[in-house]
Scaffold this motif. Structure first.
Motif, PDB file in Angstrom:
ATOM      1  N   UNK A   1       0.666  -1.165  -0.046  1.00  0.00           N
ATOM      2  CA  UNK A   1       0.046   0.094   0.067  1.00  0.00           C
ATOM      3  C   UNK A   1       0.722   1.183   0.086  1.00  0.00           C
ATOM      4  N   UNK A   2       1.708   1.238   0.749  1.00  0.00           N
ATOM      5  CA  UNK A   2       2.901   2.314   0.884  1.00  0.00           C
ATOM      6  C   UNK A   2       3.350   2.717  -0.475  1.00  0.00           C
ATOM      7  N   UNK A   3       4.030   1.734  -1.028  1.00  0.00           N
ATOM      8  CA  UNK A   3       4.737   1.839  -2.303  1.00  0.00           C
ATOM      9  C   UNK A   3       3.800   2.181  -3.425  1.00  0.00           C
ATOM     10  N   UNK A   4       2.543   1.618  -3.611  1.00  0.00           N
ATOM     11  CA  UNK A   4       1.410   2.296  -4.615  1.00  0.00           C
ATOM     12  C   UNK A   4       1.178   3.836  -4.093  1.00  0.00           C
ATOM     13  N   UNK A   5       1.200   3.890  -3.105  1.00  0.00           N
ATOM     14  CA  UNK A   5       0.664   5.369  -2.549  1.00  0.00           C
ATOM     15  C   UNK A   5       1.871   6.394  -3.091  1.00  0.00           C
ATOM     16  N   UNK A   6       3.010   5.874  -2.871  1.00  0.00           N
ATOM     17  CA  UNK A   6       4.245   6.730  -3.419  1.00  0.00           C
ATOM     18  C   UNK A   6       4.290   6.846  -4.883  1.00  0.00           C
ATOM     19  N   UNK A   7       3.895   5.787  -5.637  1.00  0.00           N
ATOM     20  CA  UNK A   7       3.868   5.979  -6.998  1.00  0.00           C
ATOM     21  C   UNK A   7       2.493   6.769  -7.513  1.00  0.00           C
ATOM     22  N   UNK A   8       1.633   6.802  -6.956  1.00  0.00           N
ATOM     23  CA  UNK A   8       0.747   7.850  -7.337  1.00  0.00           C
ATOM     24  C   UNK A   8       1.085   9.293  -7.337  1.00  0.00           C
ATOM     25  N   UNK A   9       1.868   9.557  -6.535  1.00  0.00           N
ATOM     26  CA  UNK A   9       2.597  10.934  -6.321  1.00  0.00           C
ATOM     27  C   UNK A   9       3.612  11.066  -7.391  1.00  0.00           C
ATOM     28  N   UNK A  10       4.460  10.042  -7.887  1.00  0.00           N
ATOM     29  CA  UNK A  10       5.377   9.941  -8.903  1.00  0.00           C
ATOM     30  C   UNK A  10       4.391  10.234 -10.328  1.00  0.00           C
TER      31      UNK A  10
END
Length: 295
Positions: free
Chosen positions: A144-153
């Motif tokens: 969840x945290x990795x996917x959430x970071x990728x949304x901001x990318x």
């Protein structure tokens, strides 16, 4: 100074011939009335520029303002230093997206980059919804945290790098500033909506519902960009070629030394009476007019 005077149709007495291809500068620029700007074509463009900016700011500001709340929900209420460290990681992951967008925007076009950004953001938000809704919370924290970071990318490699550029290149110069401001105002309205409703949905339902809403808004933004946003790269290439062809018709501007050389050569060929000197015997005996050619 001479070029400016000639362009403004002011008299110039410097001994140089007037250049026939002086560029005319209008004294009073053309001004379009307020209501005459609201044509169907401009409204069509505004739906693409202002509408996509509005939808982007809904999901972007809603997520970025309440990032600490999301981190606390995912990681079971960490302390303040851990929340700050995780928020810094999200910002570091998002930052390269802006640099990548700046490198590829002219090659790929801002429309394509915006579509890619919205589409990837929507897909990641949908994946977050599935993980948060149907997976065990303890086993899916890292994902969840990795996917959430990728949304901001993909916020940065996408609409965060294109929404403020599209109005400037989409509208005609007579209405460009006007509709650029309206598009920006629609974006700020979207930020207000996102900031107001994100916390409300989070408290009323769950974080999974927030991610589902973000996916829906991203999908709507993709459709809006596909239909209403124009790819201006072809028009820019045509305008650059026409400007280059037009520039070859004119001589390059003279430097100050060249202008002085023109003036000195011209003064040598002036009649003696114009220079304040008594006419010589040779000039009186030679009564035939002499043709002069200036190159």
């Amino acid at each position: 100074q001479r070029a400016r005077a000639v362009a403004l149709h002011q008299p110039v007495d410097d001994g140089l011939p007037n250049r026939p291809h002086a560029i005319h500068v209008e004294d009073t620029p053309h001004r379009m009335g307020f209501w005459s700007r609201w044509t169907c074509g401009n409204l069509y463009k505004l739906v693409g520029t202002g509408g996509s900016w509005f939808l982007f700011d809904v999901i972007f500001y809603g997520n970025i303002i309440f990032t600490p709340f999301v981190v606390e929900l995912v990681f079971a209420k960490p302390n303040a230093s851990e929340v700050a460290a995780l928020s810094a990681v999200i910002a570091l992951v998002a930052l390269p997206g802006l640099y990548l967008a700046s490198l590829l925007s002219d090659r790929w076009g801002r429309k394509r980059i915006q579509i890619i950004g919205f589409a990837c953001t929507g897909a990641l938000s949908a994946a977050l919804f599935i993980l948060l809704k149907y997976e065990a919370h303890e086993t899916s924290r890292t994902a969840v945290f990795l996917l959430y970071c990728l949304t901001f990318f993909f916020y940065n490699f996408g609409p965060n790098a294109t929404t403020f550029c599209l109005p400037a290149e989409t509208f005609d110069k007579d209405v460009r500033s006007f509709f650029n401001g309206i598009s920006a105002a629609l974006g700020k309205a979207g930020a207000l909506v996102g900031a107001a409703f994100f916390k409300l949905i989070l408290d009323t339902y769950s974080l999974a519902t927030v991610m589902l809403c973000s996916a829906g808004v991203s999908l709507l933004a993709v459709i809006l960009t596909l239909v209403f946003v124009r790819d201006m790269r072809a028009e820019f290439n045509r305008s650059e070629r026409s400007i280059g062809a037009e520039a070859t018709r004119f001589d390059p501007p003279h430097t100050e030394l060249e202008l002085r050389g023109f003036a000195s050569r011209l003064s040598e060929h002036r009649p003696a009476s114009d220079r304040g000197e008594p006419p010589s015997a040779d000039s009186e005996s030679n009564s035939e007019p002499q043709a002069m050619v200036f190159v």
